[in-house]
Write a protein that holds these residues in place. Structure first.
Motif, short mmCIF file in Angstrom:
data_model
loop_
_atom_site.label_atom_id
_atom_site.label_comp_id
_atom_site.label_asym_id
_atom_site.label_seq_id
_atom_site.Cartn_x
_atom_site.Cartn_y
_atom_site.Cartn_z
N PRO A 122 0.82 -1.22 0.00
CA PRO A 122 0.00 0.00 0.00
C PRO A 122 0.85 1.27 0.00
O PRO A 122 0.47 2.29 -0.58
N ASP A 126 -0.91 2.62 -3.11
CA ASP A 126 -2.00 3.51 -2.69
C ASP A 126 -1.44 4.90 -2.39
O ASP A 126 -1.62 5.44 -1.31
N ALA C 64 0.20 6.31 2.96
CA ALA C 64 -0.69 5.79 1.93
C ALA C 64 -2.02 6.52 1.99
O ALA C 64 -2.47 6.96 3.06
N GLY C 66 -4.90 5.44 1.87
CA GLY C 66 -5.88 4.79 2.74
C GLY C 66 -5.62 5.00 4.22
O GLY C 66 -6.44 4.63 5.06
N ARG C 78 -8.76 8.10 -6.25
CA ARG C 78 -8.76 6.91 -5.41
C ARG C 78 -10.16 6.31 -5.40
O ARG C 78 -11.11 6.94 -4.90
N HIS C 80 -12.40 2.42 -4.87
CA HIS C 80 -12.30 1.06 -4.35
C HIS C 80 -12.22 0.08 -5.51
O HIS C 80 -13.07 0.10 -6.41
N ALA C 268 -4.89 1.11 -9.46
CA ALA C 268 -4.51 1.82 -8.24
C ALA C 268 -3.89 3.17 -8.57
O ALA C 268 -3.42 3.40 -9.68
#
Lengths: 523, 125, 448
Positions: A122, A126, C64, C66, C78, C80, C268
């Motif tokens: 991540p 991310d 990150a 998240g 971003r 899901h 992503a």
């Protein structure tokens, strides 16, 4: 509107025939593990959805009167249907995971799954590209570390990481060359490209406003130095050369070529598509190269993914370093920083090639691969890649006609003389290899030999695999010599589809699915 | 008077008055294989001898067709848009590419007549 | 080394079969001056655990998306991604296959790309789409080059509300083209530009963004008419493709080319790449199109199948006369896009879009309550522009110190423009919670 498994019904006589025929068709088209699969659009229902999403809360509408009213036409499938659909599609593909993939010039090597796992951390996956730099120090460190590895392996002092693929890297390199020449007030117009070059080379030179001229190869498949010396002049901006070249040969006069080019005021672009042959053993800087792209998806094993995404960082000599495009990463006492605008740059970057900072996901995979190998492993990569190719060349030379005498680098080139008079073409031969369980080699490229067959085994194939491949090729060559033309022309037989009609596809292009007008008309 | 002339690049031109109809030879279509598309020029475009006049495409190749003489494009064969295969089935007839208004009829003398072209083909084999 | 199957014994045997005594003999063509006798100055090989440890440590130095309330957009969003997507794209037959040049062993990739092309055509409202480009920005540059080919003109007008990176990518792509010039209008946070006024008889295309860089939605129907009246094309850029589930399709407004960034579906954030460029146009321009195309055909038994087609446009055949030098597409990213959109389907895609819009409306309403904060947009989808009483870069940095990823300061992309200094782009998606919105508002209130 499930139309997924429709198939015309048969008469009893046809069925009788089926019972006695080994190649019989089954009732609904599946054949054991070979499962037919229709388009998703032909399976969907508007009432289904494969994602559970909550009801949108009641809010005002700020769409400015532009709300979409018409239907889009997307299918509706549940999750298991989607999983099965794409699983079945995947089973119609050949991959490196499935078997030997000796596509010359493409470097189809093993794709380690560790690299996939690393790219999905991540902390990398991310991460938004425009987050404050304080929140992405690790990502910038990774980019800087990758740049360090690439600079060390090429011996070149600067690297641009943003190009999205090899061809994009070529564009980057040639733009830097043009910017450098213009900066010194030099308006040269010609780029020299050997006949054996990848098609991207002339296409790229043309995109940079250059006129492309072809330079000849000598009888041994390498650049004809005398012809090059003859042609070199004040109008030549650059030479684009692949080394090892697309015949799988090292350009042994490359240092002399670079000297002639530089003495004449030109710059040296090297297409690094074949870096896998020399990584860790030869540094492009020592060959006199000014710019070279590196296909991370070849040498450094980021997956080809059915045609991308790739990544094509470009390494630059001192002469071109000031022109490296935006953005790039710098490192000082306060940590890592991105230089994103020309005003902040130390040199005169030629521009920005794409949005954001490059193919980060590929950087992570490539670095994971490089670190796994290390300096010692990467050198072994080049050696084993070259050894495997030469082993294939040696084993196949009695059967298949080699295009040039002597040894090769990471790939070996054959021509179609061995098929002469058999009525079997290079294409037929390749299609028959599919039935033997192998992916065909590269065919009809490079253009310098007739009916080319270019094989690149890479270092990740075992001797046993190569031996089996040799056995299959030998057996097919025997069948060709025996005159089994029909066998070849009917190949492949054991694939989900036989040979496809490419002429029909091009004459009347059908490039998307369309809803049949109505049930009656469709029938 | 109508005359048929050929170029070394395998174009033919059939002359009728000051108009020439241009196409590719049977040898050329055979070399190219199944033709899938012909990109034709705009009517009115002026072409110098040797200019790219059209592009003919097979599945794996694209080849330029050059103007055999100086002139202006007077008409193009629209039928090829729907049926490029005519170039294969009838290269010297329905598979014609374009008609051009010939600027200088004397240039035709530099081209080959049928017998000379046949001899030229023989030399290629 | 675990990736290398050859044993020392294999190597000896193979050298013997080749007829050379050592591996060095196979490198004999390398000039002596270029021969490295030892190893390059880099670390030696490392096992899986060590590599994982090193790279994980780097990853942990990042915050990150998240891990914090998150409101960044500006061309990367971003969303899901269903677990199914990642599972399917990691199937080896998709992941480790090459470009589908051999159709008999590539029907899976080919069919998936045919579905991709169809979906891109559907959501953009266009007739034909290619099998993808590198990303939205390079697709945009290619659109400009294509418009110049199709119109045989050489001037492109770029809206001031086009993403600045896209404007730069276009400028770079044509920098050395002898035939193309770009007329890039000033950044237009006020929404006052009059594009029709810039069209003349040399204009190949006008490039606009939808929703635009500042988040606004425009109906381009009249602009399309103005373009067409002057013989120019309208290029519409979409950087947030989820918007097309909620707003009128660009094709329905008369766009001639629609390009987009497809990252929002299936892909992503990935710190900027790899992403997937969408490229769609009208049937009549298909031969001017760059990039790979999959077409339907039949096999030797008459069964439906797929092949790469119209390849004569491409570099491997046309070389310097190709429509582009592009040699790949964003295959796996396009596959992820296709799987995600297949999972969503008609109903799910529209619902996803509605959730995004609702989240943005709630965020905008809450921020508008803060003293000194103004929302510039009349209209928006999931992103809007906020005018702050302080430089936005400072506010964003100070929010980050509070572990709130607030938005994108416009000055990061448009430096040195005083009209942009205090502007911040704020995006909300289906991942945005009420707590996130509250945290953002609280952080901004505290900083102001």
């Amino acid at each position: 509107m499930d139309r997924s498994q429709g198939r015309k019904s048969r008469t009893e006589t046809e069925l009788d025939a089926v019972m006695t025929d080994d190649s019989a068709e089954t009732a609904i088209g599946h054949r054991g593990l070979q499962l037919e699969e229709t388009l998703s659009f032909e399976q969907g229902s508007p009432d289904r959805c494969g994602v559970d999403l909550p009801d949108p809360p009641k809010t005002g509408n700020r769409l400015g009167g532009l709300a979409r009213k018409e239907a889009i036409g997307l299918p509706g499938l549940s999750e298991p249907q989607v999983v099965r659909h794409f699983t079945r599609l995947s089973q119609k593909n050949y991959g490196i995971d499935s078997g030997f993939y000796p596509l010359g010039s493409c470097t189809m090597k093993h794709n380690p799954r560790l690299n996939e796992r690393m790219a999905r951390l991540p902390g990398f996956a991310d991460l938004h590209p425009l987050q404050p730099e304080s929140t992405v120090q690790g990502a910038l460190e990774l980019i800087d570390t990758l740049a360090h590895w690439l600079k060390t392996l090429t011996g070149l002092p600067a690297v641009a990481l943003s190009p999205a693929a090899g061809a994009h890297g070529e564009l980057c390199g040639m733009m830097a060359i043009r910017a450098a020449l213009e900066a010194r007030g030099d308006s040269r117009e010609v780029v020299l490209v050997p006949e054996s070059a990848h098609g991207t080379n002339p296409a790229t030179a043309a995109m940079c406003g250059y006129r492309v001229e072809t330079i000849a190869a000598d009888d041994g498949g390498r650049v004809d130095v005398a012809a090059f010396r003859e042609r070199m002049g004040p109008d030549v901006a650059a030479l684009m050369l692949t080394n090892p070249n697309t015949c799988g040969l090292f350009e042994r006069d490359i240092i002399e070529i670079a000297e002639i080019l530089h003495a004449g005021g030109g710059l040296f672009y090297c297409d690094g598509a074949n870096f896998n042959a020399i990584v860790g053993r030869v540094r492009p800087a020592d060959l006199g190269i000014d710019a070279m792209h590196i296909n991370l998806h070849k040498t450094f094993s980021t997956p080809h993914g059915g045609g991308g995404p790739g990544a094509g960082p470009v390494a630059f000599s001192e002469a071109l370093a000031p022109f490296v495009p935006l953005p790039y990463v710098v490192h000082d006492r306060d940590g890592y920083r991105l230089v994103e605008h020309a005003d902040d740059a130390s040199g005169t970057p030629f521009g920005r090639l794409k949005a954001f900072h490059g193919q980060m996901g590929m950087f992570t995979r490539a670095l994971s691969y490089m670190m796994s190998h290390g300096a010692d492993g990467l050198r072994q990569v080049a050696e084993d890649a070259v050894l495997n190719a030469n082993y294939l060349l040696a084993r196949l030379s009695p059967t298949v006609t080699p295009a040039f005498p002597g040894t090769c680098m990471h790939e070996c080139l054959f021509d179609d003389r061995f098929l002469k008079g058999t009525g079997v073409s290079t294409l037929d031969f390749a299609k028959a290899l599919i039935d033997e369980g192998f992916h065909p080699m590269t065919m009809y490229f490079p253009l310098v030999v007739h009916g080319a067959l270019l094989m690149e085994p890479t270092e990740t194939e075992s001797k046993a695999t190569l031996d089996l491949f040799v056995e299959a090729v030998e057996s097919l060559a025997e069948r060709a010599r025996a005159g089994e033309v029909a066998y070849f022309q009917g190949a492949p037989r054991f694939t989900p589809r036989g040979r496809l009609d490419e002429t029909a596809a091009a004459r009347r292009p059908v490039l998307r699915w369309k809803e049949p007008e109505s049930a009656e008309e469709a029938a | 008077m109508s005359a048929l002339r050929f170029t070394k690049d395998h174009e033919w031109i059939r002359v009728d008055g000051d108009t020439g109809t241009v196409g590719i030879s049977d040898y050329a279509q055979e070399q190219l294989g199944d033709i899938v598309f012909v990109d034709l020029p705009d009517v009115g475009k002026s072409l110098a001898k040797g200019d790219e006049a059209a592009v003919v495409e097979s599945v794996k190749a694209a080849s330029e067709i050059y103007a055999p003489v100086n002139g202006e494009v007077a008409e193009v064969n629209q039928a090829l848009a729907d049926e490029p295969a005519k170039v294969n089935t009838d290269p010297m007839g329905e598979g014609w590419f374009l008609k051009m208004k010939i600027a200088d009829a004397a240039e035709l003398d530099e081209l080959m007549d049928e017998a000379a072209y046949d001899a030229y083909l023989e030399s290629l084999r | 080394m675990r990736y290398l199957p050859l044993t020392a014994g294999d190597r000896r045997e193979m050298l013997a079969a080749i007829g050379v005594s050592s591996i060095d003999d196979l490198f004999a063509d390398v000039p002596d001056a270029a021969h490295l006798s030892g190893l390059v100055d880099l670390p030696l090989h490392a096992g899986e655990m060590e590599v994982e440890r090193t790279l994980s440590a780097m990853a942990r130095k990042n915050v990150a998306a998240g891990d914090a309330p998150f409101f960044l957009g500006a061309g990367a969003y971003r969303h899901h991604i269903p677990a199914t997507v990642d599972h399917l794209i990691q199937r080896g037959e998709f992941l480790t296959s090459y470009t589908p040049y051999q159709p008999e062993v590539s029907q899976g990739t080919l069919q998936a790309m045919f579905e991709f092309q169809t979906m891109v055509g559907m959501i953009t409202g266009m007739e034909v789409a290619n099998a993808s480009m590198y990303d939205g920005s390079t697709a945009c540059a290619e659109a400009v080059l294509m418009a110049c080919r199709a119109t045989r003109r050489g001037r492109a007008v770029l809206s001031g509300s086009l993403h600045p990176h896209y404007r730069e990518a276009v400028a770079t792509a044509v920098r050395f083209s002898p035939h193309v010039t770009v007329d890039a209008l000033m950044a237009d946070p006020g929404g006052t530009e009059d594009l029709a006024r810039h069209i003349d008889d040399q204009t190949a295309c006008v490039v606009v963004q939808y929703p635009d860089f500042f988040g606004r939605l425009h109906d381009f129907t009249k602009l399309a008419e103005a373009c067409h009246a002057a013989g120019a094309l309208l290029v519409v850029v979409v950087t947030e493709v989820v918007a097309l589930g909620a707003v009128k399709a660009p094709g329905a407004m008369g766009a001639d080319i629609v390009v987009g960034e497809g990252q929002s579906l299936g892909n992503a954030l990935g710190f900027g790449g790899p992403y997937v460029g969408l490229f769609a146009t009208r049937d009549r321009f298909v031969r001017q199109m760059p990039g790979r195309l999959v077409g339907e055909t039949v096999d030797n038994e008459g069964k439906r199948g797929w092949v790469l087609t119209l390849s004569t446009r491409e570099q491997h055949i046309r070389r310097e006369k190709a429509t582009s030098n592009i040699c790949t597409n964003a295959g796996l990213c396009a596959l992820a896009f296709t799987i995600h959109l297949t999972l969503l389907g008609e109903a799910g895609f529209k619902r996803l879009a509605a959730l995004n819009h609702a989240a943005a409306v709630r965020t905008a309403e809450r921020l508008a309550e803060i003293d000194g904060v103004r929302i510039l947009n009349d209209s928006f989808f999931n992103e809007f522009t906020v005018l702050l009483p302080k430089p936005a870069a400072t506010v964003v940095d100070r929010c980050a110190e509070r572990r709130v990823l607030a938005g994108v300061p416009v000055s990061r992309l448009v430096p040195g423009d005083p009209d942009c200094t205090n502007l911040m782009l704020v995006a909300a998606t289906e991942t945005t919670t009420d707590q996130d919105i509250a945290a953002l508002a609280a952080a901004i209130e505290e900083i102001l």
